[in-house]
Design a protein around this motif. Structure first.
Motif, short mmCIF file in Angstrom:
data_model
loop_
_atom_site.label_atom_id
_atom_site.label_comp_id
_atom_site.label_asym_id
_atom_site.label_seq_id
_atom_site.Cartn_x
_atom_site.Cartn_y
_atom_site.Cartn_z
N MET A 1 0.83 -1.16 0.00
CA MET A 1 0.00 0.00 0.00
C MET A 1 0.89 1.24 0.00
O MET A 1 1.88 1.30 0.71
CB MET A 1 -0.91 0.03 1.23
CG MET A 1 -1.76 1.27 1.25
SD MET A 1 -2.79 1.51 2.71
CE MET A 1 -3.75 0.07 2.70
N LEU A 2 0.51 2.23 -0.81
CA LEU A 2 1.23 3.49 -0.86
C LEU A 2 0.25 4.61 -0.50
O LEU A 2 -0.88 4.64 -0.98
CB LEU A 2 1.77 3.74 -2.27
CG LEU A 2 2.77 2.71 -2.78
CD1 LEU A 2 3.07 2.96 -4.24
CD2 LEU A 2 4.05 2.78 -1.97
N ILE A 3 0.70 5.51 0.36
CA ILE A 3 -0.12 6.64 0.76
C ILE A 3 0.69 7.90 0.55
O ILE A 3 1.85 7.99 0.97
CB ILE A 3 -0.53 6.53 2.25
CG1 ILE A 3 -1.29 5.24 2.51
CG2 ILE A 3 -1.36 7.74 2.67
CD1 ILE A 3 -1.58 4.98 3.96
N GLY A 4 0.08 8.89 -0.09
CA GLY A 4 0.76 10.16 -0.31
C GLY A 4 -0.24 11.29 -0.40
O GLY A 4 -1.42 11.08 -0.64
N PRO A 5 0.23 12.53 -0.20
CA PRO A 5 -0.67 13.69 -0.26
C PRO A 5 -1.12 14.01 -1.67
O PRO A 5 -2.11 14.69 -1.88
CB PRO A 5 0.18 14.83 0.32
CG PRO A 5 1.58 14.41 0.07
CD PRO A 5 1.59 12.91 0.15
N GLY A 6 -0.43 13.48 -2.65
CA GLY A 6 -0.78 13.70 -4.04
C GLY A 6 0.25 13.01 -4.92
O GLY A 6 1.26 12.52 -4.43
N TYR A 7 -0.04 12.94 -6.22
CA TYR A 7 0.84 12.24 -7.14
C TYR A 7 1.02 13.07 -8.40
O TYR A 7 0.07 13.66 -8.91
CB TYR A 7 0.27 10.86 -7.48
CG TYR A 7 0.09 10.00 -6.24
CD1 TYR A 7 1.13 9.24 -5.76
CD2 TYR A 7 -1.12 9.99 -5.54
CE1 TYR A 7 0.99 8.47 -4.62
CE2 TYR A 7 -1.27 9.22 -4.40
CZ TYR A 7 -0.21 8.46 -3.94
OH TYR A 7 -0.35 7.71 -2.81
N LEU A 12 0.35 7.76 -11.02
CA LEU A 12 -0.69 6.79 -10.68
C LEU A 12 -0.77 5.68 -11.71
O LEU A 12 -0.91 4.50 -11.35
CB LEU A 12 -2.05 7.48 -10.53
CG LEU A 12 -2.26 8.25 -9.25
CD1 LEU A 12 -3.61 8.96 -9.27
CD2 LEU A 12 -2.16 7.34 -8.04
N GLU A 13 -0.68 6.02 -12.97
CA GLU A 13 -0.73 5.01 -14.03
C GLU A 13 0.44 4.03 -13.87
O GLU A 13 0.28 2.83 -14.01
CB GLU A 13 -0.70 5.66 -15.42
CG GLU A 13 -1.95 6.45 -15.76
CD GLU A 13 -2.04 7.79 -15.04
OE1 GLU A 13 -0.99 8.37 -14.63
OE2 GLU A 13 -3.18 8.27 -14.86
N PHE A 14 1.61 4.57 -13.56
CA PHE A 14 2.78 3.72 -13.35
C PHE A 14 2.58 2.81 -12.14
O PHE A 14 2.84 1.60 -12.21
CB PHE A 14 4.03 4.58 -13.17
CG PHE A 14 5.24 3.80 -12.80
CD1 PHE A 14 5.95 3.07 -13.74
CD2 PHE A 14 5.68 3.75 -11.48
CE1 PHE A 14 7.07 2.33 -13.40
CE2 PHE A 14 6.79 3.01 -11.12
CZ PHE A 14 7.49 2.30 -12.09
N LEU A 15 2.11 3.36 -11.04
CA LEU A 15 1.93 2.59 -9.81
C LEU A 15 0.87 1.51 -9.97
O LEU A 15 0.95 0.45 -9.36
CB LEU A 15 1.57 3.51 -8.64
CG LEU A 15 2.66 4.46 -8.18
CD1 LEU A 15 2.11 5.43 -7.15
CD2 LEU A 15 3.86 3.71 -7.64
N ARG A 16 -0.13 1.77 -10.77
CA ARG A 16 -1.23 0.81 -10.95
C ARG A 16 -0.84 -0.37 -11.83
O ARG A 16 -1.62 -1.32 -11.97
CB ARG A 16 -2.45 1.52 -11.53
CG ARG A 16 -3.11 2.43 -10.50
CD ARG A 16 -4.34 3.09 -11.08
NE ARG A 16 -4.99 3.88 -10.05
CZ ARG A 16 -5.50 5.08 -10.26
NH1 ARG A 16 -5.45 5.64 -11.46
NH2 ARG A 16 -6.08 5.74 -9.29
N LYS A 17 0.34 -0.36 -12.41
CA LYS A 17 0.79 -1.48 -13.25
C LYS A 17 1.01 -2.74 -12.44
O LYS A 17 0.89 -3.84 -12.95
CB LYS A 17 2.07 -1.11 -13.99
CG LYS A 17 1.84 -0.12 -15.11
CD LYS A 17 3.15 0.22 -15.82
CE LYS A 17 2.89 1.24 -16.91
NZ LYS A 17 4.16 1.63 -17.57
N ARG A 22 -2.31 -1.09 -3.71
CA ARG A 22 -3.29 -0.11 -3.25
C ARG A 22 -2.60 1.25 -3.17
O ARG A 22 -1.53 1.38 -2.58
CB ARG A 22 -3.80 -0.47 -1.85
CG ARG A 22 -4.36 -1.86 -1.73
CD ARG A 22 -5.75 -1.94 -2.38
NE ARG A 22 -6.37 -3.22 -2.11
CZ ARG A 22 -6.45 -4.20 -2.99
NH1 ARG A 22 -5.95 -4.06 -4.19
NH2 ARG A 22 -7.04 -5.33 -2.68
N VAL A 23 -3.22 2.25 -3.77
CA VAL A 23 -2.69 3.61 -3.75
C VAL A 23 -3.76 4.50 -3.15
O VAL A 23 -4.91 4.49 -3.59
CB VAL A 23 -2.33 4.10 -5.17
CG1 VAL A 23 -1.78 5.52 -5.14
CG2 VAL A 23 -1.33 3.15 -5.82
#
Length: 188
Positions: A1-7, A12-17, A22-23
């Motif tokens: 799981m990754l949590i951040g104030p914004g991307y 997001l597209e890269f992380l969702r690969k 969970r983002v």
């Protein structure tokens, strides 16, 4: 799981690969900072005031012959935020922009260091040049010794052990910079 104030755009597209990742976006304004933290325990409740402290390592007491470098101070500041959210007796091996290994939730103050080192070794994550941040004080010199053997160059910890002088001596022996923050987080 990754949590951040914004991307940033495209992140997001890269992380969702990666499948099943969970983002989440963190909304600090939604956190109610005056509510009690309540946990169920066998036969009752554990009620605590929220832990809102984030100590600044620049305000900590340098206890070793060598003071931390600017990069080590930035890593300490990051590691303090990481440790705060791990179960008590937490440690983290970090750099200024990433977590390399964590340990926590143990009854011993040294077992999380062993666990983090072991997992880093198993995953082939180098701890060379890292900073060790501990939410709990080190009561014996084995903490700095194990940190140095793993490749850490500096330590941030609360301090306050009966054998602090022995712990400081061990840190000096290995050329580590070490600061005492005076703060514990006790996450249960």
């Amino acid at each position: 799981m990754l949590i951040g104030p914004g991307y940033q755009p495209g992140v997001l597209e890269f992380l969702r690969k990666k499948k099943n990742r969970r983002v989440m976006r963190f909304h600090p304004e939604a956190v109610r900072r005056n509510e009690f933290d309540v946990k169920r325990v066998l036969g009752g409740l554990l009620v605590q005031t929220p832990d809102l402290a984030i100590e600044d390592p620049r305000e900590a007491k340098v206890v070793t012959r060598r003071a931390p470098t600017e990069a080590e101070l930035r890593a300490m500041a990051f590691g303090i935020k990481v440790c705060k959210h791990i179960k008590s007796n937490a440690i983290s091996f970090v750099t200024e922009d990433r977590t390399l290994a964590v340990g926590g939730g143990a009854t011993s103050r040294i077992d999380p260091v062993y666990a983090a080192r072991e997992k880093a070794g198993r995953l082939k994550v180098s701890l060379h040049g890292s900073v060790l941040v501990s939410e709990a004080l080190f009561p014996f010199p084995d903490g700095p010794t194990l940190a140095a053997e793993a490749g850490a160059t500096a330590i941030a910890q609360p301090g306050g052990a009966v054998r602090d002088n022995d712990v400081i001596e061990a840190a000096d022996k290995y050329g580590l910079a070490m600061v005492f923050t005076g703060v514990r987080h006790f996450r249960h």
